[in-house]
Design an enzyme around this catalytic site. Structure first.
Site, short mmCIF file in Angstrom:
data_model
loop_
_atom_site.label_atom_id
_atom_site.label_comp_id
_atom_site.label_asym_id
_atom_site.label_seq_id
_atom_site.Cartn_x
_atom_site.Cartn_y
_atom_site.Cartn_z
N ARG A 207 -6.71 12.56 -12.39
CA ARG A 207 -6.16 11.23 -12.09
C ARG A 207 -4.64 11.25 -11.97
O ARG A 207 -3.96 11.79 -12.84
CB ARG A 207 -6.54 10.24 -13.20
CG ARG A 207 -7.90 9.63 -13.02
CD ARG A 207 -7.94 8.63 -11.88
NE ARG A 207 -7.42 7.33 -12.28
CZ ARG A 207 -8.18 6.38 -12.78
NH1 ARG A 207 -9.47 6.54 -12.97
NH2 ARG A 207 -7.64 5.22 -13.11
N CYS A 208 -4.14 10.65 -10.91
CA CYS A 208 -2.70 10.59 -10.71
C CYS A 208 -2.28 9.14 -10.52
O CYS A 208 -3.08 8.32 -10.09
CB CYS A 208 -2.31 11.36 -9.46
SG CYS A 208 -2.76 13.09 -9.55
N ARG B 272 -1.95 17.03 -3.90
CA ARG B 272 -2.99 16.81 -4.93
C ARG B 272 -4.21 17.72 -4.68
O ARG B 272 -5.35 17.29 -4.85
CB ARG B 272 -3.39 15.33 -4.97
CG ARG B 272 -2.31 14.46 -5.61
CD ARG B 272 -2.72 13.01 -5.63
NE ARG B 272 -2.84 12.49 -4.28
CZ ARG B 272 -3.59 11.46 -3.93
NH1 ARG B 272 -4.29 10.83 -4.84
NH2 ARG B 272 -3.65 11.06 -2.68
N HIS C 71 -15.41 0.02 -21.37
CA HIS C 71 -15.18 1.38 -20.87
C HIS C 71 -16.45 2.16 -20.61
O HIS C 71 -16.41 3.31 -20.20
CB HIS C 71 -14.29 2.15 -21.84
CG HIS C 71 -12.93 1.53 -21.95
ND1 HIS C 71 -12.64 0.61 -22.93
CD2 HIS C 71 -11.84 1.62 -21.17
CE1 HIS C 71 -11.40 0.19 -22.75
NE2 HIS C 71 -10.90 0.79 -21.70
#
Ligand code: GLN
Ligand code: ZN
Length: 754
Positions: A515-516, A16, A694
């Site tokens: 984001r993973c 990553r 959110h």
């Protein structure tokens, strides 16, 4: 040269690296030059992996610092007005993530995957202007390394089909304005070399709902293919069949058509036409969306079938889609059972498979390749008979269940429940999680690594649960939750406790930007050796006189957010999960839990891309939700939760799930999207989110009062629950506390006025 092809390659890096450098840059800990340096190292490494595996068609421009749709926005000069003072990387990341002066662009899921793209915001006033530099630079970067790439771009029809227009009109009207830019782009590309392949992705062709675009295909692709004789155009589709589009594409001067034969078996029907056209066929036969080792003999049979129709010399073996959707490499997996590991294949391993299959297909096997094929055969045979996978007892239990749904009709159940639970109209609750503090995360991590023992871990979790309860009681929330501190993720938590589930150490897949996610995988028959949530829930329930809502993740969501075994139909796997959950629900109610929420966050995203398959999906998805809750007694209230607000096309299906209460995400859409519940005479209770979680913003009491009043225009107060949208775990306590206090105050005000 073997004829083989990769649609696209993952870019986040095997460790990553891209994520890390981006996040460090965003945190102002490093410069953009550093990001560029890491990016070019990654590109180089990824190209070499493909080259070394013997892949002929390797892509450039499949790399991205954030997202390929966003890259296309930049290429076309389709930047929304609010970003017009920015440029270069500042502009790029502001569109993706927002900045001080402008909110980020919307993001949504890429077809039926878990990858999110940036949604272009188009306006008739846009002045599109070509910016080809990324594409050109990346091509030259590879060329300098001695690698001649094909260039990947997202096609104009998919780009428009996935865009929205700020005036709400049809985006395809803008084709006239963007097509010239695409032509200009191809013109620029044509100057790069005497002979260049350009892969134009048009996955939109697989969606029934977008078939009105068929009328644009002929002209668009005739024009694009006529830009330059130097360019060979591949139009690539994936995730489903695209037979309607193929029928038209064969009559355009493009060079090749890329089809997915795994998720779109109907593509077989297009083969005669393709053969007649003399075009190349990029045959997607190695699964780009799942992590299982290819069954090479099976793939060769499929290719034999294809080559009965299409001249063998025109067939190029490929991945079914970009390998973006699977983890990078197995080489970091040190903890996996060796048998299981031997059944898996991630992106790097798939390169080898594709290379091998293409050699086998052309009959050009050396000794080394022959050996590899033998091993492949053996791995597939071992998997078929392994006792790790096949559990007769579970298979029988699942095959023989007779209780397929709960007792009683909703109308009768709700009366019994209301008597026991005695809640008022507009009863307040939350969707389950509370903020995941750094301390909570650390405790989970320390427990996993053995740095703290069970006793210490449980003490910390219980303290957190105590705090959540204390806050909810003080705040005046009526139906409480324990806060989910023990869960890092709503699927992994259950996966870890179910037999038949596996986990990787490094199986990261890009979800969006940096984001993973690391989806667990289902390799075998699923069973539940022990209760999964009962201890936590009982503890929480014992700490308050108020009603404690139990929290589970539903079967369809568990399935959709995992890699699923490919040796059993999906609906059978789903049924096994449902049966395991039904036992959990029974244990929970026997432990005194009176309300149980079964989250189906991914219910809607599991919908097939083709209408003809929707009925089948709905049938087993609803069946398995109902099986999961089948043991709930009439007095046990079953909730479900979905993270959407668009229910127009699925409202009857939702009703058929027969949950007593559904909570949904609606805060951003007022009461507009709720109207369908009224129109269809939906009977069950509904908890629409009354504020958007959110954003870190704290909603005022007045705002929430207004939102509740809007809801009351559509649904009667006795049918309404009041809760925020889902995902409080992603917020901070400083945001959550005052927001929920305001929510409770708002309900008080509204109740007084009814
Ligand atoms: N119960 C979960 C929560 O509140 C639901 C999460 C979700 O819907 N994605 O966090
Ligand atoms: Zn949700």
């Amino acid at each position: 040269m073997s004829k083989n092809y990769i649609v696209g390659f993952p870019r986040i890096g095997e460790q990553r690296e891209l994520k890390k450098t981006l996040e460090s840059f965003w945190a102002k800990n490093s410069s953009f030059d550093e990001v560029k340096k890491v990016a070019s190292e990654l590109k180089k490494r990824h190209w070499l992996y493909q080259k070394d595996a013997g892949i002929e068609y390797i892509s450039s421009n499949d790399f991205s610092l954030y997202d390929n749709m966003l890259d296309m926005i930049v290429t076309l000069g389709a930047t929304p007005k609010r970003f017009k003072n920015l440029e270069n990387e500042e502009l790029y990341f502001a569109m993706a993530r927002g900045d001080k002066s402008a909110v980020a662009m919307e993001m949504t899921k890429w077809f039926n995957t878990n990858y999110h793209y940036i949604v272009p915001e188009l306006s008739p006033e846009d002045e599109y202007k070509l910016n080809a530099s990324k594409i050109i630079d990346e091509y030259n970067e590879a060329k300098a390394l001695g690698i001649k790439t094909k260039i990947n771009i997202i096609g104009p029809l998919t780009f428009l089909g996935l865009s929205k227009r700020i005036d709400g009109k049809d985006t395809y009207e803008l084709l006239e304005s963007i097509l010239p830019i695409y032509k200009e782009l191809l013109k620029e590309i044509s100057k790069l070399d005497t002979d260049i392949t350009v892969q134009i992705d048009e996955p939109i062709f697989v969606k029934d709902s977008e078939l009105r675009i068929l009328k644009f295909i002929k002209n668009t692709y005739t024009e694009l293919a006529n830009v330059s004789e130097n360019i060979k155009i591949v139009v690539c589709t994936y995730f489903e069949h695209s037979i309607e589009a193929t029928e038209i594409l064969v009559d355009t001067p493009i060079w090749a058509i890329g089809l997915d034969f795994l998720y779109g078996d109907e593509n077989i029907k297009s083969l005669d036409l393709i053969n007649k056209s003399g075009k190349k066929l990029i045959a997607g036969v190695v699964d780009g969306r799942n992590i299982w080792k290819n069954n090479i003999s099976k793939t060769i049979s499929l290719l034999d079938l294809i080559s009965k129709k299409v001249d063998k010399k025109n067939i190029i073996i490929s991945s079914s889609c970009s390998l973006l959707h699977i983890p990078f490499s197995l080489k970091y997996e040190k903890n996996l059972d060796t048998d299981i590991k031997n059944w898996l294949s991630f992106a790097v391993e798939k390169l080898d498979e594709i290379s091998l299959i293409s050699k086998l297909f052309l009959g050009k096997l050396d000794e080394n390749a022959k050996e590899k094929i033998k091993l492949n055969k053996k791995a597939n045979e071992d998997r078929k008979t392994s006792t790790l996978i096949h559990d007769k007892e579970i298979q029988n239990k699942v095959a023989n269940i007779t209780k397929l749904q709960r007792d009683g009709k909703y109308e009768d159940r709700i009366k019994i429940q209301k008597e026991i639970l005695a809640y008022s109209d507009l009863v307040t609750t939350t969707i389950g999680s509370f903020p995941q503090t750094p301390e909570i995360r650390k405790a989970r991590k320390d427990f996993k690594s053995g740095d703290i023992n069970t006793l210490e871990y449980e003490k910390q979790m219980k303290n957190y649960i105590d705090e959540c309860i204390k806050f909810q009681e003080e705040c005046g929330i009526e139906v409480l939750v324990h806060g989910e501190p023990e869960r890092n993720d709503m699927v992994e938590y259950f996966g870890e406790q179910l037999k038949g589930y596996g986990f990787t150490q490094n199986g990261w897949v890009q979800s969006y930007g940096s984001r993973c996610v690391k989806p667990p995988f289902i390799f075998g028959d699923i069973s539940r050796p022990n209760p999964m949530t009962v201890n936590w829930m009982s503890y929480a329930a014992s700490k308050s006189d108020k009603i404690m809502k139990g929290m589970l993740t539903g079967p369809v969501t568990i399935l959709n957010w995992s890699f699923v075994r490919d040796d059993k139909p999906k609906d059978e796997v789903s049924k096994q999960i449902a049966v395991a959950l039904s036992d959990e629900i029974d244990d929970l109610q026997n432990a005194g839990i009176k309300i149980i929420q079964v989250d189906e966050a991914a219910f809607k995203e599991g919908y097939p891309l083709r209408d003809a398959k929707i009925k089948i999906y709905e049938k087993w998805a609803v069946r398995d939700f109902k099986i999961a809750v089948s043991k709930a007694k009439e007095q046990t209230q079953i909730h479900t939760h979905m993270c959407y607000s668009e229910f127009n096309d699925i409202i009857e299906t939702i009703e058929n799930m027969d949950a007593d209460v559904i909570s949904i995400e609606t805060a951003r859409s007022g009461n507009e999207l709720l109207k369908i519940f009224k129109q269809t005479g939906y009977k069950q209770e509904v908890g629409p989110g009354v504020y958007d979680i959110h954003s870190p913003r704290i909603p005022t009491v007045e705002e929430i009062v207004k939102q509740i009043e809007l809801l009351l225009e559509v649904l009667p107060c006795k049918q309404l629950w009041i809760n925020p949208d889902c995902g409080l775990k992603t917020r901070k306590w400083e945001e959550v506390k005052p927001s929920l206090e305001n929510m409770v105050k708002a309900v008080k005000i509204v109740r007084e006025n009814i």
